[in-house]
Write an enzyme that holds these catalytic residues in place. Structure first.
Site, short mmCIF file in Angstrom:
data_model
loop_
_atom_site.label_atom_id
_atom_site.label_comp_id
_atom_site.label_asym_id
_atom_site.label_seq_id
_atom_site.Cartn_x
_atom_site.Cartn_y
_atom_site.Cartn_z
N THR A 186 54.51 5.84 35.60
CA THR A 186 54.69 5.78 35.03
C THR A 186 54.06 3.82 35.45
O THR A 186 54.01 3.90 36.40
CB THR A 186 56.95 5.04 35.12
OG1 THR A 186 57.22 4.69 35.85
CG2 THR A 186 57.99 6.20 34.84
N GLU A 331 58.27 10.20 31.33
CA GLU A 331 58.96 10.92 32.01
C GLU A 331 58.94 12.08 31.24
O GLU A 331 59.61 13.48 31.16
CB GLU A 331 60.36 10.44 31.88
CG GLU A 331 60.50 9.36 33.49
CD GLU A 331 59.59 8.21 33.10
OE1 GLU A 331 58.76 7.81 31.55
OE2 GLU A 331 60.16 7.71 33.56
N LYS A 444 72.14 -9.95 23.83
CA LYS A 444 73.16 -9.35 23.77
C LYS A 444 73.53 -10.89 23.67
O LYS A 444 73.69 -12.20 24.29
CB LYS A 444 73.82 -9.59 25.39
CG LYS A 444 73.33 -7.96 24.98
CD LYS A 444 74.09 -7.00 26.94
CE LYS A 444 73.46 -5.68 26.98
NZ LYS A 444 71.78 -5.66 27.67
N TRP A 449 75.01 -7.17 20.37
CA TRP A 449 73.28 -6.84 20.49
C TRP A 449 72.37 -7.06 19.05
O TRP A 449 72.84 -6.99 18.29
CB TRP A 449 73.35 -5.46 20.74
CG TRP A 449 73.62 -5.01 22.12
CD1 TRP A 449 74.06 -6.01 22.72
CD2 TRP A 449 73.57 -3.22 22.58
NE1 TRP A 449 74.51 -4.95 23.56
CE2 TRP A 449 74.44 -3.66 23.76
CE3 TRP A 449 73.01 -2.51 21.78
CZ2 TRP A 449 74.17 -2.75 24.71
CZ3 TRP A 449 73.04 -1.31 23.16
CH2 TRP A 449 73.47 -1.36 24.33
#
Ligand code: ADP
Length: 547
Positions: A186, A331, A444, A449
């Site tokens: 990654t 992944e 936030k 959100w």
């Protein structure tokens, strides 16, 4: 009772063998680092891959050994994919855009025994060679007469010399389909990079799934140019999917600017492509400025980060190119969802269809997904509720290479493991998923959100904006508020107030950015995505007006 079918392992070598036998004269065209175009066929590619596999095994490479690459998209890179994977070793693609120190760290962590590189990356090899004691040879992917010399690299080997030592009598071994075939780290935007280790089985199943009509929809009639690099999650699997279906491949090498890509699209009759949004900004800019159209280009997959709706519209309305928005991650090999319309959508208005196409899309069979709250309780598929996105499937990792980070999975009541993607998303009643944000990027504000992706997509739709990023900045009352960071188009003028006013009526009032900052450029990471961590550092001392 057991079924009575053959147990033929799913192996990557089988894909190339199939291509050589059934599409033997189909071309693979590569723009080389030297600038010229190289062309040969699947039959040539398979023969040379076997030769290379034989040469590597004579050199002592054995099952499970890792062989690394620092290379552009090209035919030699493709040969390495198949030679190394096919012989039972592991092809480890490294992103050359990472810092050399990080590359050396990855090479050592992976335990790479050989490293093959394009000439462009000789300076990286020179910087890291002394720090990578396990690497037995550094293989320059060049013709013999272009072999570089370097006092700083011991055991500098030429790719063609090495390959010539292999025999064309080599036969692909039949190995366990659960053996490792590929390794990809990654990009490590937070902490050290972690390795995803693909198996033969996961790679072949992923290649099958990617080819489905409602996924990438690749066919032997296509000519596919993967702009997405082979070091970015295996070019999203295209070096496996293309030979599986027998599509012609065009590899663009190091020249990824709009003009070079356009020329290759036209000269080779490219019908299909794939890449991250930032490369398409360059291509669109070129074709608009040059006042040209595409004569064969019909479809492109865009993913890796959210595709701005304005880009989907521009491709369709100005150039007749269908954009397939896709989502995935290292992944996940990487494909998770792709966005194609279903029968039920065809009766809807164009505006309603466009809204759907902006989403990241529907899972392919083989990937299961759900959204959960912070206590891992499942959330409804209503297109509004957002939650943490979890996935499972045969091409999703079970754990990272060398057990890095411990057990990443979250277990449900039935004991089934789910991989937490780190993304926050909604899923609608038809199963179309839309990414709201990465969980570490979401803003936030007052306990609610705000999606930075939504705010960025809107800003990019403004005619004076070349690129946009939104980050959360501290606020005494609301905890965090959105700050809009803008790169203007050359020669364009727009003010802070005009940009804020541009959001009116498009988002809830409390989502509107509190301020705008103009910058020359936005930092991009090694895979062309906006580096929010860097941007947050850059604006670390920034204070909102009045805060
Ligand atoms: P890294 O996280 O190291 O950059 P990946 O290339 O695997 O590596 O990135 C996967 C992440 O990229 C996803 O978890 C998601 O946050 C983001 N991503 C990928 N495709 C999309 C998309 N179409 N829209 C929004 N985000 C996306």
């Amino acid at each position: 009772m057991q079924g009575l079918m053959m147990d033929m392992p799913l192996l990557v070598s089988g894909i190339l063998q199939h291509a050589a036998r059934h599409y033997g004269d189909t071309e693979i065209v590569s723009r080389r680092v030297e600038g010229d175009l190289h062309r040969y066929t699947y039959a040539d590619c398979e023969r040379r891959s076997r030769q290379l596999a034989d040469a590597l095994s004579r050199d002592g490479v054995s099952i499970g050994d890792r062989v690394a690459t620092l290379a552009w998209n090209g035919y030699r890179h493709m040969e390495l994919y198949y030679a190394v994977g096919g012989m039972g070793a592991v092809i480890h693609t490294i992103n050359p855009r990472l810092h050399p120190e990080q590359i050396a760290w990855i090479v050592n962590h992976a335990g790479d025994v050989h490293l093959a590189f394009d000439l462009t990356f000789l300076p990286i090899v020179e910087a890291i060679a002394a720090h990578c004691p396990n690497v037995k040879s550094w293989i320059a992917m060049a013709d013999e007469d272009r072999q570089p010399a370097s006092a700083r690299v011991v055991n500098l080997v030429n790719y063609e010399t090495l390959l010539a030592r292999g025999s064309t009598d080599y036969r692909w071994p039949e190995i366990d389909e659960r053996s490792a075939a590929g390794l990809c780290y990654t990009s490590g935007t937070t902490g050290n990079p972690k390795g995803a280790m693909y198996t033969h089985r996961s790679t072949v199943l992923h290649a099958y799934a990617a080819a489905l009509p409602d996924a990438m929809g690749a066919s032997s009639r296509d000519c596919i140019l993967p702009v997405v690099p082979m070091f970015h999650v295996n070019a999203w699997g295209l070096p496996y999917t293309c030979p599986l279906v027998g599509a012609k491949i065009v590899f663009p090498g190091a020249q990824l600017d709009g003009k070079s890509l356009y020329e290759l699209f036209e000269s080779e009759g490219v019908t299909y492509s794939a890449g991250v949004p930032t490369v398409w900004l360059g291509l669109l800019q070129h074709v608009r400025q040059a006042g040209v159209k595409f004569s064969s280009f019909k479809r492109t997959v865009i993913g890796g980060s959210a595709c701005p709706p304005a880009m989907i519209r521009a491709f369709r309305d100005e150039f007749g190119v269908e954009v397939i928005h896709a989502w995935g991650m290292t992944e996940m090999s990487p494909l998770g969802t792709l966005c194609r319309l279903q029968n039920r959508h065809l009766r809807q208005s164009e505006a309603a269809q466009q809204k759907i196409l902006e989403k990241q899309g529907h899972v392919i069979f083989g990937v299961d997904m759900k959204i959960v709250d912070d206590e891992y309780r499942e959330l409804p598929w209503d297109g509004k509720t957002f939650g943490n996105l979890l996935v499972r499937g045969p091409w999703v990792i079970r754990e990272y290479f060398r057990g890095e980070g411990g057990d990443p999975l979250k277990y449900d009541a039935d004991g089934r493991g789910w991989f937490p993607t780190g993304d926050v998303a909604t899923i609608d009643a038809d199963g179309y998923m839309q990414i709201t944000d990465r969980s570490k990027d979401v803003i936030k504000s007052g306990g609610e959100w705000i999606s930075t992706i939504d705010l960025e997509n809107l800003a990019i739709g403004h005619p004076a904006v070349a690129n946009a990023a939104v980050i959360g900045v501290p606020h005494p009352k609301w905890d965090e508020r959105p700050l809009l960071v803008i790169v203007k188009k050359p020669g364009a003028e727009v003010t802070r107030d005009e940009l804020i006013a541009f959001y009116e009526g498009k988002v809830a009032r409390w989502w509107m950015p509190d301020d705008v900052q103009f910058v020359e450029s936005i930092p991009l990471g090694a895979t062309g995505k906006i580096l929010k961590t860097k941007l947050r550092e850059q604006f670390h001392d920034y204070r909102l007006p009045g805060a």
